[in-house]
Motif scaffolding. Structure first.
Motif, PDB file in Angstrom:
ATOM      1  N   ARG A 184       0.886  -1.241  -0.080  1.00 43.95           N
ATOM      2  CA  ARG A 184       0.113  -0.095   0.021  1.00 43.95           C
ATOM      3  C   ARG A 184       0.973   1.322   0.157  1.00 43.95           C
ATOM      4  O   ARG A 184       1.842   1.566   0.997  1.00 43.95           O
ATOM      5  CB  ARG A 184      -0.981   0.049   1.087  1.00 43.95           C
ATOM      6  N   MET A 185       1.095   2.013  -1.060  1.00 46.21           N
ATOM      7  CA  MET A 185       1.454   3.270  -1.214  1.00 46.21           C
ATOM      8  C   MET A 185       0.815   4.565  -0.397  1.00 46.21           C
ATOM      9  O   MET A 185      -0.487   4.440  -0.346  1.00 46.21           O
ATOM     10  CB  MET A 185       1.707   3.527  -2.815  1.00 46.21           C
ATOM     11  N   SER A 186       1.600   5.507  -0.429  1.00 46.83           N
ATOM     12  CA  SER A 186       1.091   6.845   0.258  1.00 46.83           C
ATOM     13  C   SER A 186       0.299   7.317  -1.015  1.00 46.83           C
ATOM     14  O   SER A 186       0.245   7.195  -2.258  1.00 46.83           O
ATOM     15  CB  SER A 186       1.876   7.706   0.466  1.00 46.83           C
ATOM     16  N   PHE A 191       5.922   6.801  -0.794  1.00 44.75           N
ATOM     17  CA  PHE A 191       6.340   6.079   0.197  1.00 44.75           C
ATOM     18  C   PHE A 191       5.376   4.994   0.341  1.00 44.75           C
ATOM     19  O   PHE A 191       4.260   4.889  -0.175  1.00 44.75           O
ATOM     20  CB  PHE A 191       6.223   7.105   1.503  1.00 44.75           C
ATOM     21  N   VAL A 192       6.174   3.684   0.712  1.00 43.93           N
ATOM     22  CA  VAL A 192       5.481   2.506   1.139  1.00 43.93           C
ATOM     23  C   VAL A 192       4.719   2.714   2.529  1.00 43.93           C
ATOM     24  O   VAL A 192       5.276   3.111   3.626  1.00 43.93           O
ATOM     25  CB  VAL A 192       6.501   1.396   1.138  1.00 43.93           C
ATOM     26  N   VAL A 193       3.499   2.322   2.621  1.00 41.40           N
ATOM     27  CA  VAL A 193       2.800   2.813   4.055  1.00 41.40           C
ATOM     28  C   VAL A 193       2.510   1.382   4.579  1.00 41.40           C
ATOM     29  O   VAL A 193       2.919   1.445   5.712  1.00 41.40           O
ATOM     30  CB  VAL A 193       1.296   3.424   3.694  1.00 41.40           C
ATOM     31  N   ALA A 194       2.341   0.290   3.999  1.00 38.98           N
ATOM     32  CA  ALA A 194       2.207  -0.958   4.407  1.00 38.98           C
ATOM     33  C   ALA A 194       2.618  -2.080   3.542  1.00 38.98           C
ATOM     34  O   ALA A 194       2.369  -1.916   2.259  1.00 38.98           O
ATOM     35  CB  ALA A 194       0.860  -1.089   4.979  1.00 38.98           C
ATOM     36  N   VAL A 195       2.932  -3.026   4.011  1.00 40.69           N
ATOM     37  CA  VAL A 195       3.144  -4.312   3.132  1.00 40.69           C
ATOM     38  C   VAL A 195       2.646  -5.519   3.993  1.00 40.69           C
ATOM     39  O   VAL A 195       2.911  -5.768   5.249  1.00 40.69           O
ATOM     40  CB  VAL A 195       4.704  -4.449   2.899  1.00 40.69           C
ATOM     41  N   ASN A 203      10.056   4.089  15.076  1.00 40.69           N
ATOM     42  CA  ASN A 203      11.364   3.969  14.879  1.00 40.69           C
ATOM     43  C   ASN A 203      11.436   2.792  14.029  1.00 40.69           C
ATOM     44  O   ASN A 203      12.318   1.958  13.956  1.00 40.69           O
ATOM     45  CB  ASN A 203      11.899   3.725  15.927  1.00 40.69           C
ATOM     46  N   GLU A 204      10.402   2.344  12.896  1.00 47.67           N
ATOM     47  CA  GLU A 204      10.681   1.386  11.952  1.00 47.67           C
ATOM     48  C   GLU A 204      10.160   1.800  10.622  1.00 47.67           C
ATOM     49  O   GLU A 204       9.730   3.044  10.408  1.00 47.67           O
ATOM     50  CB  GLU A 204       9.636   0.167  12.243  1.00 47.67           C
ATOM     51  N   ARG A 205      10.835   1.216   9.579  1.00 46.99           N
ATOM     52  CA  ARG A 205      10.289   1.601   8.097  1.00 46.99           C
ATOM     53  C   ARG A 205      10.646   0.616   7.197  1.00 46.99           C
ATOM     54  O   ARG A 205      11.469  -0.680   7.687  1.00 46.99           O
ATOM     55  CB  ARG A 205      11.178   2.774   7.789  1.00 46.99           C
ATOM     56  N   TRP A 206       9.977   0.483   6.067  1.00 51.46           N
ATOM     57  CA  TRP A 206      10.167  -0.494   5.221  1.00 51.46           C
ATOM     58  C   TRP A 206      11.234  -0.046   4.236  1.00 51.46           C
ATOM     59  O   TRP A 206      11.353   1.110   3.569  1.00 51.46           O
ATOM     60  CB  TRP A 206       8.929  -0.712   4.028  1.00 51.46           C
ATOM     61  N   LEU A 232      11.517  -5.835   0.026  1.00 50.97           N
ATOM     62  CA  LEU A 232      11.130  -4.807   1.066  1.00 50.97           C
ATOM     63  C   LEU A 232      11.451  -5.457   2.357  1.00 50.97           C
ATOM     64  O   LEU A 232      11.026  -6.578   2.551  1.00 50.97           O
ATOM     65  CB  LEU A 232       9.805  -4.627   0.822  1.00 50.97           C
ATOM     66  N   GLU A 233      12.078  -4.898   3.256  1.00 52.71           N
ATOM     67  CA  GLU A 233      12.419  -5.501   4.599  1.00 52.71           C
ATOM     68  C   GLU A 233      12.003  -4.494   5.683  1.00 52.71           C
ATOM     69  O   GLU A 233      12.548  -3.212   5.552  1.00 52.71           O
ATOM     70  CB  GLU A 233      14.050  -5.599   4.630  1.00 52.71           C
TER      71      GLU A 233
END
Length: 238
Positions: A184-186, A191-195, A203-206, A232-233
């Protein structure tokens, strides 16, 4: 009396020769009957990645039992997951396919329609799972693919999937992410919102990588080549 001894000795030698010949005859237990029986009571389940997923080729054997259906054999293989309605193969191993590709099955070299999942198997049957174009319009065409890998990293180690799709000329990283169905993109597609419905915590990101190299901020516009692998990690923000 002495004249009968040579005849007696000859008779003994003849009997000994016959007995020796009998002991040299292979006994039934020495024949490979057991191995043939074992071979007759198995089936083979294979994955043929072909030109789509050449690294996904694998073959395993499983015990055969009366009443074993094709669907049960696929589930017992430990390789196949079906969709919720049980009508289609959702993934094989850790690999799922986007809408451009589909999983198909052959039984002893012949294609099986999806409505025949309940067909009963026989000993020594060979089941092959392979990938083909969803539109069926390119049979025999050596398609090239792109691969999307999803990893939860050390934050969510249970999340580990792969998604394959047909390579489209001039496609970008953004194109593959959007077509995968799991990203799911912004609203501005930057930006990647969710995978897999996983939204990064504080404090986390894809992290996005192509062929194991992290992309820069404008990397989503990068054009891909055939067999490129996007990853994507989920990672901690340093």
């Amino acid at each position: 009396m002495m004249k009968t001894i040579p005849g007696y000795i000859g008779l003994c030698l003849l009997i000994l020769a016959v007995l020796t010949g009998c002991t040299r005859e292979p006994q039934p237990a020495e024949q490979p009957v057991v191995s043939e029986k074992d071979s007759a009571n198995t089936i083979t389940v294979s994955i043929d990645g072909s030109t789509f997923l050449p690294d996904a080729t694998k073959s395993i054997k499983r015990d055969f039992s009366q009443g074993l259906t094709l669907k049960k054999a696929l589930l017992n293989s430990g390789l196949v997951d079906f969709t919720a309605d049980g009508k289609r193969i959702q993934s094989v191993g850790e690999v799922s396919l986007d809408s451009s590709l589909t999983w198909a099955v052959k039984l002893n070299g012949k294609d099986i329609e999806q409505e025949n999942w309940d067909i009963e198997l026989h000993a020594k049957d060979e089941v092959t799972i392979y990938v083909k174009a969803a539109d069926r319009g390119g049979d025999g065409v050596a398609y090239q693919t792109t691969l999307l890998k999803v990893s939860g990293g050390s934050i969510k180690p249970s999340l580990k999937r792969q998604y394959a799709g047909i390579y489209v000329q001039e496609c970008t990283v953004r194109d593959v992410l959007k077509s995968s169905g799991v990203v799911r993109m912004s609203e501005n597609n930057k930006f990647v919102v969710a995978v897999e419905n996983v939204i990064p915590g504080m404090n986390e990101r894809w992290v996005i990588m192509v062929n194991d190299k992290e992309l820069m901020e404008n990397g989503l516009d990068m054009k891909l080549s055939p067999r490129d692998a996007i990853k994507l990690e989920l990672a901690k923000v340093s």
